[in-house]
Design a protein around this motif. Structure first.
Motif, PDB file in Angstrom:
ATOM      1  N   PHE A   1       0.815  -1.161   0.159  1.00  0.00           N
ATOM      2  CA  PHE A   1      -0.169  -0.083   0.098  1.00  0.00           C
ATOM      3  C   PHE A   1       0.853   1.131   0.051  1.00  0.00           C
ATOM      4  N   TRP A   2       0.122   2.208  -0.716  1.00  0.00           N
ATOM      5  CA  TRP A   2       0.887   3.535  -0.853  1.00  0.00           C
ATOM      6  C   TRP A   2      -0.175   4.680  -0.766  1.00  0.00           C
ATOM      7  N   GLY A   3       0.118   5.669   0.210  1.00  0.00           N
ATOM      8  CA  GLY A   3      -0.544   6.842   0.319  1.00  0.00           C
ATOM      9  C   GLY A   3      -0.101   8.114   0.532  1.00  0.00           C
ATOM     10  N   ALA A   4      -0.845   9.131   0.381  1.00  0.00           N
ATOM     11  CA  ALA A   4      -0.008  10.515   0.658  1.00  0.00           C
ATOM     12  C   ALA A   4      -1.099  11.335   0.765  1.00  0.00           C
ATOM     13  N   LYS A   5      -1.008  12.345   1.644  1.00  0.00           N
ATOM     14  CA  LYS A   5      -1.838  13.426   1.600  1.00  0.00           C
ATOM     15  C   LYS A   5      -0.893  14.828   1.201  1.00  0.00           C
ATOM     16  N   VAL A   6      -1.492  15.225  -0.051  1.00  0.00           N
ATOM     17  CA  VAL A   6      -0.731  16.188  -0.621  1.00  0.00           C
ATOM     18  C   VAL A   6      -1.470  17.748  -0.702  1.00  0.00           C
ATOM     19  N   ALA A   7      -0.747  18.726  -0.038  1.00  0.00           N
ATOM     20  CA  ALA A   7      -1.270  19.764   0.368  1.00  0.00           C
ATOM     21  C   ALA A   7      -1.391  20.598  -0.957  1.00  0.00           C
ATOM     22  N   PRO A   8      -2.338  21.851  -1.478  1.00  0.00           N
ATOM     23  CA  PRO A   8      -2.111  22.535  -2.635  1.00  0.00           C
ATOM     24  C   PRO A   8      -0.726  23.135  -2.799  1.00  0.00           C
ATOM     25  N   GLY A   9      -0.225  22.987  -4.003  1.00  0.00           N
ATOM     26  CA  GLY A   9       1.061  23.510  -4.317  1.00  0.00           C
ATOM     27  C   GLY A   9       2.054  22.769  -4.013  1.00  0.00           C
ATOM     28  N   GLU A  10       1.972  21.493  -3.535  1.00  0.00           N
ATOM     29  CA  GLU A  10       2.840  20.411  -3.282  1.00  0.00           C
ATOM     30  C   GLU A  10       3.202  19.478  -4.130  1.00  0.00           C
ATOM     31  N   SER A  11       3.954  18.610  -3.999  1.00  0.00           N
ATOM     32  CA  SER A  11       4.232  17.292  -4.768  1.00  0.00           C
ATOM     33  C   SER A  11       4.129  16.135  -3.805  1.00  0.00           C
ATOM     34  N   ALA A  12       3.650  14.825  -4.303  1.00  0.00           N
ATOM     35  CA  ALA A  12       3.587  13.762  -3.485  1.00  0.00           C
ATOM     36  C   ALA A  12       4.927  13.388  -3.334  1.00  0.00           C
ATOM     37  N   LYS A  13       5.416  12.820  -1.839  1.00  0.00           N
ATOM     38  CA  LYS A  13       6.473  11.981  -1.871  1.00  0.00           C
ATOM     39  C   LYS A  13       6.363  10.664  -1.546  1.00  0.00           C
ATOM     40  N   ALA A  14       7.389  10.030  -2.123  1.00  0.00           N
ATOM     41  CA  ALA A  14       7.126   8.562  -2.310  1.00  0.00           C
ATOM     42  C   ALA A  14       8.623   7.831  -2.364  1.00  0.00           C
ATOM     43  N   ASP A  15       8.878   6.849  -1.658  1.00  0.00           N
ATOM     44  CA  ASP A  15      10.192   6.321  -1.247  1.00  0.00           C
ATOM     45  C   ASP A  15       9.882   4.849  -2.167  1.00  0.00           C
ATOM     46  N   ALA A  16       9.736   5.072  -3.516  1.00  0.00           N
ATOM     47  CA  ALA A  16       9.919   3.726  -4.330  1.00  0.00           C
ATOM     48  C   ALA A  16      11.103   3.187  -4.470  1.00  0.00           C
ATOM     49  N   ALA A  17      11.406   1.790  -4.504  1.00  0.00           N
ATOM     50  CA  ALA A  17      12.878   1.220  -4.751  1.00  0.00           C
ATOM     51  C   ALA A  17      12.701   1.103  -6.105  1.00  0.00           C
ATOM     52  N   ALA A  18      14.256   0.995  -6.627  1.00  0.00           N
ATOM     53  CA  ALA A  18      14.624   1.030  -7.994  1.00  0.00           C
ATOM     54  C   ALA A  18      13.703  -0.461  -8.598  1.00  0.00           C
ATOM     55  N   GLY A  19      13.278  -0.101  -9.554  1.00  0.00           N
ATOM     56  CA  GLY A  19      12.211  -1.068 -10.247  1.00  0.00           C
ATOM     57  C   GLY A  19      10.958  -1.060  -9.827  1.00  0.00           C
ATOM     58  N   GLU A  20      10.435  -0.195  -9.139  1.00  0.00           N
ATOM     59  CA  GLU A  20       9.079  -0.369  -8.704  1.00  0.00           C
ATOM     60  C   GLU A  20       8.307   0.787  -9.162  1.00  0.00           C
ATOM     61  N   LEU A  21       7.016   0.500  -9.562  1.00  0.00           N
ATOM     62  CA  LEU A  21       6.225   1.778 -10.111  1.00  0.00           C
ATOM     63  C   LEU A  21       4.899   1.678  -9.187  1.00  0.00           C
ATOM     64  N   LEU A  22       4.368   3.093  -9.214  1.00  0.00           N
ATOM     65  CA  LEU A  22       3.355   3.351  -8.371  1.00  0.00           C
ATOM     66  C   LEU A  22       2.015   2.915  -9.041  1.00  0.00           C
ATOM     67  N   HIS A  23       1.297   2.269  -8.670  1.00  0.00           N
ATOM     68  CA  HIS A  23      -0.041   1.928  -9.293  1.00  0.00           C
ATOM     69  C   HIS A  23      -0.741   2.938  -8.522  1.00  0.00           C
ATOM     70  N   LEU A  24      -1.353   4.058  -8.982  1.00  0.00           N
ATOM     71  CA  LEU A  24      -2.278   5.166  -8.462  1.00  0.00           C
ATOM     72  C   LEU A  24      -3.702   4.797  -8.585  1.00  0.00           C
ATOM     73  N   SER A  25      -4.230   4.325  -7.556  1.00  0.00           N
ATOM     74  CA  SER A  25      -5.928   3.840  -7.630  1.00  0.00           C
ATOM     75  C   SER A  25      -6.826   4.994  -7.391  1.00  0.00           C
TER      76      SER A  25
END
Length: 165
Positions: A2-26
């Protein structure tokens, strides 16, 4: 995972994806604490170009289902507007398709998967029957098939008579 992020207006999402991993945004959903009538747009920014993927408004469309695969090393998710947005999904391996293609090939090559039968086992598995018994079985099967065909024809005739006024 699971991955989740609360992104404030004007900000970008932060994620610690390992090499070779993709985010499947649902999903992209407005923060439940969003002010009345507040709206936000979720963008994917890649190679200097931004693409809107969700336009959310409190009291209107507050949640949006997505099915996007994002390489967070090449693209970023940003929010523009008056409300924070909750982004959810999961991280998965970039070579997922390759693994699925290789799995059956490995299974076929595995000696545990291959069922090896000996000719002796096959001979024991097929009981010996006389030609007369075989002929009776074949005849019984033919009669059964003819009965099935007659039943089908009767059913079709019955359906046709129901359709006619």
């Amino acid at each position: 995972s699971f991955w989740g992020a609360k992104v404030a207006p004007g900000e970008s999402a932060k994620a610690d994806a390992a090499a070779g991993e993709l985010l499947h945004l649902s999903h992209a959903c407005l923060d439940p604490a969003a002010a009345s009538g507040a709206s936000s747009i979720v963008y994917v920014e890649q190679n200097g170009t931004s693409f809107a993927i969700a336009v959310l408004k409190e009291g209107g469309r507050e949640c949006c289902a997505l099915d996007l695969f994002v390489d967070l090393k090449e693209a970023k998710l940003k929010v523009v507007g008056k409300a924070a947005v909750h982004l959810t999904g999961y991280l998965e391996s970039d070579n997922m398709d390759e693994d699925e293609d290789e799995a059956p090939a490995k299974a076929k090559a595995s000696p545990k998967v291959e069922a090896k039968s000996s000719p002796k086992a096959e001979v024991k598995a097929t009981p010996k029957t006389s030609p007369k018994v075989e002929a009776k079985k074949v005849e019984a099967k033919k009669v059964e098939e003819e009965d099935d065909e007659e039943e089908e024809e009767e059913e079709e005739e019955g359906e046709e008579s129901e359709e006619e006024p």
